[in-house]
Design a protein around this motif. Structure first.
Motif: not given
Lengths: 385, 386
Positions: B69, B73, B309
């Motif tokens: 993730y 981001v 993130g």
């Protein structure tokens, strides 16, 4: 969380090994709450955990910023007081390491680590607060000595210091910055240095005015050479800011949760406006920690951190002021009354409200900080003058 | 220590920025925002084929690139900066995240490869008339029809011939009018459940609605005894929806951080050039202080998005708190920066021809979407135990 997403490339905590070590060490060596401070200090000294970022040759452990943070957080977790050497550790030491000669490092640094030399910072003057390049305190070189005359104000904790780092003008003919020197002057009335404590609006007198009447320091106490004071002073201040940025969240975290406890006790933690303010404060503290980690990582990687530290410093100072306001708002009526006793004693939260006014004035006002960010980081033109 | 970004992530950022500079310049944003679909199918394909963007965080076994993730981001920050008009947030941050959060292995295998390959646009239909951004607000009903026995024959057939029927309406559905696959959050007697509906299913109608922010399209969806395929367990939709909402909030926060940085850049650039009273307006303290405050907020917004993130990449327990923290902070920082950008530009900033209003509208729409700053501060308070 599904594990699918967890196998990324981001890893946390190369500081992990040191953190485990220091957690164990603190557990084994920390005093019981209120226990003997002297013994704890001696143990820290023995383990080279005072001024831990400094090179081993001068008593430190050459810890990187993330490990320094791990030490601070583990001490906080164990309720053990962190032993710091204040201005000496975070401002003067770094300036001596960067701008001093090998002989100066050997002569000046061990006293800071042991606690024998306690420094305060004589930079601001009555007529020159945020505009440091204009300082007027005179430093006259006479043979092997510098003789200092003038007045420094807004000096933090001068009554606890035995040394004062003075930014003074050694060559009045040179343009502003080139004529300055950074001189470490013994702070003693016998040396012509007098301290007058200044009562702040909080009622306490942490600040003071330091007056120099022909105070003497050997030339070996001039850091960065005669005329090299501006660079040394800027190094000191930027290290101070970086340290501040990397560790500021620690104090606020502790106070934040104490404030939450107070709000729960009074029942005000159920009020939407109070909850919103507390969540806002938590947000800022968390971001302060994130910025501190990032800054620490950049320092460790040897990257320039001037811009980030300046941004973090403005954010921190504004938050400190706001946190004091939030604290008394959360307390409500209870903040109207001071603790019983003589003088003008304050509760922790009243102190936060009042001392917060100084947060956006000391070490550069909020206005000057904004100008500096706009000009040096964003590159906006200087004001027509 | 790779926080917040490794060199690989910086390389990803450069690649995405280069792509978007070419594919999503202001003229293209303006063309697409006036179009009904709101995106360019050719660019959408290139995003998948050249850069693997749709499959970035989808695990390799479902045809994705398997990144964390934290990388997403970075990509979203760049998309927010470029005001990219594409169903990326809906497909990746909503639909793919929701699918990944379920334990429905078959649905993942059926739907994720198409998403990763850029062949399938997907979205999530959660919000209804009430405008609520949580599962509690869901009233749309799913009923189990006396359907024919399940047939073999792949995803599409299964979706069409599942034994469930949906009836009701969904509002504020991002890109609902162009989605090939809609994941619908509905209520069964067992509770909140997830359903997959394909485009063109009987009784399904998706109508685009006029939006304040033309760069992000929304649709109203109607279901009239629409056949739908249950995803995950009947009544077991809540945890997946909650996880998706957190991840989607982080995604929006990342877009917001990117947009906020862009408007700050615009302001600074203009303040250096624009001369009034015989000097650049950037030499006035009033302008400097606005820019300095924006700088602090933009830097903090980025830190908030990265931090969240990063936690998501690690599967950290703090994700829900950090998601709300990032969404509340970035929402307000972006809106403030976008508003100040108009003010600093003065008259020209108040015109249609200048891009300042595009960012201002995006800032407001992403602030309101998934809940505004105050909403997420309350969630944050709950999540940290206040």
């Amino acid at each position: 969380m599904t594990k699918d997403r967890a196998r990324g490339t981001v890893q946390r905590g190369e500081a992990g090994a040191f953190r485990r070590y220091v957690r164990e060490w603190v557990r084994a060596n920390a005093p019981a709450p209120g226990g003997p401070y002297d013994q704890w200090e001696r143990r820290l000294l023995g383990a080279r955990l005072i001024c831990p970022a400094w090179p081993r040759a001068y008593g430190g452990s050459a810890l990187g910023p993330l490990d320094v943070l791990a030490l601070a957080e583990e001490c906080a977790r164990a309720g053990a007081p962190l032993v710091r050497r204040g201005v000496g550790e975070h401002l003067i030491g770094p300036a001596v390491l960067e701008h001093g000669t090998p002989a100066q490092r050997s002569a000046l640094l061990p006293g800071i680590v042991s606690g024998a030399d306690r420094y305060c910072l004589g930079f601001s003057e009555p007529d020159h607060g945020s505009d440091l390049a204009a300082v007027a305190t005179a430093g006259e070189v006479r043979g092997e000595e510098v003789v200092v005359s003038g007045v420094k104000t807004w000096v933090a904790d001068p009554h606890r210091a035995n040394m004062v780092a003075v930014l003074c003008r050694t060559s009045p003919a040179s343009p502003a910055r080139d004529g300055l020197s950074l001189v470490l002057v013994p702070l003693a009335s016998a040396n012509g240095v007098r301290v007058r404590r200044v009562r702040e609006l909080t009622g306490s007198a942490g600040l003071g005015e330091v007056r120099f009447e022909g105070a003497r320091a050997p030339l070996s106490h001039v850091i960065g050479g005669v005329g090299g004071g501006w660079a040394a002073a800027m190094t000191a201040l930027s290290h101070g800011r970086a340290h501040e940025a990397a560790s500021a969240h620690l104090v606020f975290e502790e106070r934040f949760w104490e404030l939450v406890r107070q709000a729960r006790k009074s029942g005000r933690s159920q009020e939407p406006a109070v909850r919103s303010r507390l969540a806002w404060a938590y947000t800022r503290i968390t971001l302060m920690r994130a910025a501190g980690l990032r800054l620490a990582a950049r320092i460790a990687a040897g990257k320039d951190t001037g811009a980030e530290a300046a941004v973090a410093a403005l954010a921190r100072s504004e938050f400190e002021r706001r946190f004091g306001e939030i604290a008394v708002d959360v307390l409500g009526a209870a903040a109207l009354v001071r603790p019983e006793g003589a003088g003008y004693g304050l509760s922790e939260w009243q102190e936060a409200l009042l001392a917060g006014r100084g947060a956006t004035i000391g070490a550069g006002t909020g206005e000057v900080r904004r100008n500096v960010l706009a000009e040096r980081v964003l590159g906006l033109p200087r004001e027509a003058g | 220590m790779s926080y917040p970004f490794s060199d690989d992530q910086e390389e990803l950022r450069r690649t995405v920025r280069r792509f978007l500079t070419e594919k999503s310049p202001e003229a293209e944003v303006r063309r697409l925002m006036e179009s009904a679909e709101g995106f360019d199918p050719a660019v959408w394909r290139q995003m998948a084929e050249q850069l693997d963007l749709q499959g970035l965080t989808i695990p390799e076994r479902y045809g994705g690139a398997g990144h964390s993730y934290a990388e997403l981001v970075v990509v979203l920050e760049e998309m927010g900066r470029a005001l990219l008009c594409a169903p990326y947030f809906s497909t990746v941050a909503l639909a793919a995240n929701l699918l990944l959060a379920t334990d429905d292995e078959r649905a993942k295998r059926d739907f994720l490869p198409g998403i990763a390959a850029g062949r399938r646009i997907a979205t999530v239909a959660l919000t209804e008339h009430s405008g609520r951004w949580d599962a509690d607000g869901v009233t749309l009903e799913a009923t189990e029809a006396p359907a024919p026995a399940t047939q073999a024959g792949g995803a599409e057939a299964a979706a069409a011939d599942g034994g469930w029927r949906l009836s009701g309406e969904k509002f504020y559905v991002p890109d609902g009018h162009v989605a090939d696959l809609v994941l619908v959050v509905a209520r069964t007697p067992a509770g909140v459940s997830l359903f997959a509906v394909r485009r063109g299913a009987p009784g399904f109608a998706a109508t685009p609605v006029p939006t304040l922010d033309q760069t992000r399209k929304l649709a109203r969806l109607r279901f009239d005894r629409t056949p739908a395929r249950l995803v995950g367990a009947d009544g077991g939709g809540r945890p997946a929806v909650a996880e998706m909402l957190d991840l989607a909030a982080i995604a929006l926060a990342a877009e917001q951080a990117g947009g906020a940085q862009r408007v700050l850049d615009m302001s600074v650039e203009y303040a250096k050039l624009r001369v009034q009273f015989g000097r650049p307006i950037g030499s006035f303290q009033a302008i400097k202080h606005k820019c300095a405050d924006m700088l602090v907020e933009v830097e903090s917004a980025r830190a908030a998005a990265y931090h969240a993130g990063w936690a998501a990449a690690e599967g950290d327990d703090e994700v829900p708190a950090l998601a709300s923290l990032a969404k509340s902070y970035c929402s307000e920082a972006y809106f403030h920066a976008a508003a100040e950008n108009i003010q600093i530009h003065g008259g020209i900033g108040y015109t249609w021809e200048h891009p300042a209003h595009l960012y201002f509208k995006r800032a407001k729409s992403s602030e309101l979407m998934l809940g505004d700053g105050a909403y997420h501060r309350e969630l944050l308070a709950q999540r940290i135990g206040i």
